[in-house]
Design a protein around this motif. Sequence first.
Motif, PDB file in Angstrom:
ATOM      1  N   GLY A 279       0.825  -1.167  -0.068  1.00  0.00           N
ATOM      2  CA  GLY A 279       0.024  -0.012   0.108  1.00  0.00           C
ATOM      3  C   GLY A 279       0.735   1.119   0.095  1.00  0.00           C
ATOM      4  N   LEU A 280       1.904   1.268   0.697  1.00  0.00           N
ATOM      5  CA  LEU A 280       2.570   2.337   0.749  1.00  0.00           C
ATOM      6  C   LEU A 280       3.468   2.713  -0.639  1.00  0.00           C
ATOM      7  CD1 LEU A 280       4.519   4.475   2.385  1.00  0.00           C
ATOM      8  CD2 LEU A 280       6.313   2.785   2.433  1.00  0.00           C
ATOM      9  N   ILE A 281       3.874   1.476  -1.294  1.00  0.00           N
ATOM     10  CA  ILE A 281       4.519   1.524  -2.341  1.00  0.00           C
ATOM     11  C   ILE A 281       3.825   1.943  -3.613  1.00  0.00           C
ATOM     12  CG2 ILE A 281       5.503   0.418  -4.390  1.00  0.00           C
ATOM     13  CD1 ILE A 281       6.684  -1.812  -2.212  1.00  0.00           C
ATOM     14  N   ASP A 282       2.272   1.698  -3.469  1.00  0.00           N
ATOM     15  CA  ASP A 282       1.480   2.113  -4.389  1.00  0.00           C
ATOM     16  C   ASP A 282       1.167   3.672  -4.169  1.00  0.00           C
ATOM     17  OD1 ASP A 282       1.082  -0.408  -5.698  1.00  0.00           O
ATOM     18  OD2 ASP A 282      -0.685  -0.995  -4.523  1.00  0.00           O
ATOM     19  N   LYS A 283       0.836   4.050  -2.982  1.00  0.00           N
ATOM     20  CA  LYS A 283       0.584   5.517  -2.804  1.00  0.00           C
ATOM     21  C   LYS A 283       1.663   6.392  -2.917  1.00  0.00           C
ATOM     22  CE  LYS A 283      -0.966   8.110   1.339  1.00  0.00           C
ATOM     23  NZ  LYS A 283      -2.107   8.699   0.770  1.00  0.00           N
ATOM     24  N   ILE A 284       2.826   5.952  -3.046  1.00  0.00           N
ATOM     25  CA  ILE A 284       4.056   6.669  -3.392  1.00  0.00           C
ATOM     26  C   ILE A 284       4.159   6.758  -5.008  1.00  0.00           C
ATOM     27  CG2 ILE A 284       6.548   6.992  -3.257  1.00  0.00           C
ATOM     28  CD1 ILE A 284       6.609   5.757  -0.815  1.00  0.00           C
ATOM     29  N   LYS A 285       4.056   5.535  -5.525  1.00  0.00           N
ATOM     30  CA  LYS A 285       3.958   5.866  -7.116  1.00  0.00           C
ATOM     31  C   LYS A 285       2.815   6.047  -7.586  1.00  0.00           C
ATOM     32  CE  LYS A 285       6.860   1.405  -7.837  1.00  0.00           C
ATOM     33  NZ  LYS A 285       6.898   0.244  -8.529  1.00  0.00           N
ATOM     34  N   ASN A 286       1.657   6.498  -7.000  1.00  0.00           N
ATOM     35  CA  ASN A 286       0.431   6.982  -7.749  1.00  0.00           C
ATOM     36  C   ASN A 286       0.187   8.532  -7.243  1.00  0.00           C
ATOM     37  OD1 ASN A 286      -0.261   4.725  -8.774  1.00  0.00           O
ATOM     38  ND2 ASN A 286      -1.330   3.990  -7.021  1.00  0.00           N
ATOM     39  N   ASP A 287       1.260   9.016  -6.422  1.00  0.00           N
ATOM     40  CA  ASP A 287       1.107  10.462  -5.883  1.00  0.00           C
ATOM     41  C   ASP A 287       2.763  10.914  -6.460  1.00  0.00           C
ATOM     42  OD1 ASP A 287       1.291  13.039  -4.510  1.00  0.00           O
ATOM     43  OD2 ASP A 287       0.331  12.284  -2.947  1.00  0.00           O
ATOM     44  N   GLU A 288       2.492  11.590  -7.545  1.00  0.00           N
ATOM     45  CA  GLU A 288       3.930  12.339  -8.098  1.00  0.00           C
ATOM     46  C   GLU A 288       4.410  13.360  -7.151  1.00  0.00           C
ATOM     47  OE1 GLU A 288       7.082  12.640 -10.670  1.00  0.00           O
ATOM     48  OE2 GLU A 288       5.161  11.385 -10.737  1.00  0.00           O
TER      49      GLU A 288
ATOM     50  N   ILE B  25      16.901  10.539  10.404  1.00  0.00           N
ATOM     51  CA  ILE B  25      17.097   9.827   9.404  1.00  0.00           C
ATOM     52  C   ILE B  25      16.854   8.060   9.395  1.00  0.00           C
ATOM     53  CG2 ILE B  25      19.101   9.373   7.685  1.00  0.00           C
ATOM     54  CD1 ILE B  25      20.173  12.247   8.232  1.00  0.00           C
ATOM     55  N   LYS B  26      17.245   7.833  10.453  1.00  0.00           N
ATOM     56  CA  LYS B  26      16.950   5.993  10.578  1.00  0.00           C
ATOM     57  C   LYS B  26      15.616   5.955  10.513  1.00  0.00           C
ATOM     58  CE  LYS B  26      19.666   5.585  14.078  1.00  0.00           C
ATOM     59  NZ  LYS B  26      20.401   4.872  15.256  1.00  0.00           N
ATOM     60  N   ASP B  27      14.818   6.741  11.343  1.00  0.00           N
ATOM     61  CA  ASP B  27      13.299   6.435  11.335  1.00  0.00           C
ATOM     62  C   ASP B  27      12.787   6.566   9.635  1.00  0.00           C
ATOM     63  OD1 ASP B  27      10.535   6.342  12.399  1.00  0.00           O
ATOM     64  OD2 ASP B  27      10.619   8.342  12.076  1.00  0.00           O
ATOM     65  N   ILE B  28      13.375   7.528   9.150  1.00  0.00           N
ATOM     66  CA  ILE B  28      12.741   7.768   7.701  1.00  0.00           C
ATOM     67  C   ILE B  28      13.300   6.643   6.860  1.00  0.00           C
ATOM     68  CG2 ILE B  28      12.650   9.356   5.390  1.00  0.00           C
ATOM     69  CD1 ILE B  28      12.862  11.646   7.676  1.00  0.00           C
ATOM     70  N   ILE B  29      14.393   6.120   7.119  1.00  0.00           N
ATOM     71  CA  ILE B  29      14.839   5.115   6.244  1.00  0.00           C
ATOM     72  C   ILE B  29      13.931   3.693   6.438  1.00  0.00           C
ATOM     73  CG2 ILE B  29      16.703   3.630   5.946  1.00  0.00           C
ATOM     74  CD1 ILE B  29      18.762   5.799   6.470  1.00  0.00           C
TER      75      ILE B  29
ATOM     76  N   TYR C  33       9.367   1.233  -0.176  1.00  0.00           N
ATOM     77  CA  TYR C  33       9.620   1.900  -1.467  1.00  0.00           C
ATOM     78  C   TYR C  33      11.360   1.903  -1.905  1.00  0.00           C
ATOM     79  CZ  TYR C  33       9.655   5.521  -4.873  1.00  0.00           C
ATOM     80  OH  TYR C  33       9.745   6.166  -6.191  1.00  0.00           O
ATOM     81  N   PHE C  34      11.987   2.066  -1.168  1.00  0.00           N
ATOM     82  CA  PHE C  34      13.704   2.242  -1.508  1.00  0.00           C
ATOM     83  C   PHE C  34      13.840   0.809  -1.922  1.00  0.00           C
ATOM     84  CE2 PHE C  34      14.141   5.485   2.371  1.00  0.00           C
ATOM     85  CZ  PHE C  34      13.859   6.390   1.308  1.00  0.00           C
TER      86      PHE C  34
ATOM     87  N   SER D 230      20.620   1.338  -4.169  1.00  0.00           N
ATOM     88  CA  SER D 230      20.171   2.328  -3.482  1.00  0.00           C
ATOM     89  C   SER D 230      19.905   1.761  -1.879  1.00  0.00           C
ATOM     90  CB  SER D 230      18.741   2.840  -3.935  1.00  0.00           C
ATOM     91  OG  SER D 230      18.809   3.378  -5.053  1.00  0.00           O
ATOM     92  N   ILE D 231      19.520   0.672  -1.643  1.00  0.00           N
ATOM     93  CA  ILE D 231      19.111   0.120  -0.426  1.00  0.00           C
ATOM     94  C   ILE D 231      20.325  -0.218   0.170  1.00  0.00           C
ATOM     95  CG2 ILE D 231      19.007  -2.474  -1.173  1.00  0.00           C
ATOM     96  CD1 ILE D 231      16.380  -0.646   1.100  1.00  0.00           C
ATOM     97  N   ASP D 232      21.510  -0.613  -0.513  1.00  0.00           N
ATOM     98  CA  ASP D 232      22.855  -0.874   0.040  1.00  0.00           C
ATOM     99  C   ASP D 232      23.393   0.258   0.720  1.00  0.00           C
ATOM    100  OD1 ASP D 232      22.782  -3.521  -0.548  1.00  0.00           O
ATOM    101  OD2 ASP D 232      24.077  -3.277  -2.295  1.00  0.00           O
ATOM    102  N   ASP D 233      23.225   1.629  -0.269  1.00  0.00           N
ATOM    103  CA  ASP D 233      23.820   2.687   0.367  1.00  0.00           C
ATOM    104  C   ASP D 233      22.967   3.193   1.487  1.00  0.00           C
ATOM    105  OD1 ASP D 233      25.461   2.925  -1.689  1.00  0.00           O
ATOM    106  OD2 ASP D 233      24.358   4.411  -2.878  1.00  0.00           O
TER     107      ASP D 233
END
Length: 187
Positions: free
Chosen positions: A110-119, A157-161, A167-168, A175-178
């Motif tokens: 749901g998170l991934i869909d929400k991000i992909k559908n909201d530019e 930052i750790k919380d946002i990651i 999605y990342f 990207s996920i490794d970084d």
Amino acid sequence: MKYKWHLFWTITVFCGLGTIGLGWIAYTSAPPTNSTTFIEVTKTAFLCLGGLGVILPLYINATNSIEGRIGEKIENTFSLIEKWDDPHLFSARKLTREIRDARSSLSDDGLIDKIKNDEELRQSVILVSNYFEQVRFSIVNERIDVKQFKATLGSVIKDIIKRFEPYFKTLGQESIDDLKQLEKLLS
């Protein structure tokens, strides 16, 4: 660099004592032919003082360079923290906070869909992740004071990651490794 001047004066005193010692040796030793004791003592003293004239500027230059690097790191740290409140990043973070509030009711898909559908939300997440890349780059290249940065923004930052990890993962393994590396660096 707390003891910069203490060490400076210690070097000066020991070089002075060494000069006196070598001068005494030159005074008590038999001078070479065609020379006097006074000339030998004078030559010895000037050679030692010349050496001190080389050592002390090198010491001052080295300590000033170290202090300058420390100051530069603090400025870089402050600049990176200041970017966190940049108007563009601030508005992007507003959208990520909205996701934080709704995250408990959203599945990973749901998170991934929400991000992909909201530019606008997608651009916000990308902008925030680009900031994280700047932070990671700065830490890896020792451009910032990590301790100060961690104390200021590390947990945020750790919380946002963690919040946007599903999605990342869609952005690719690099990207996920970084982001994992950044998370480890901030721990």
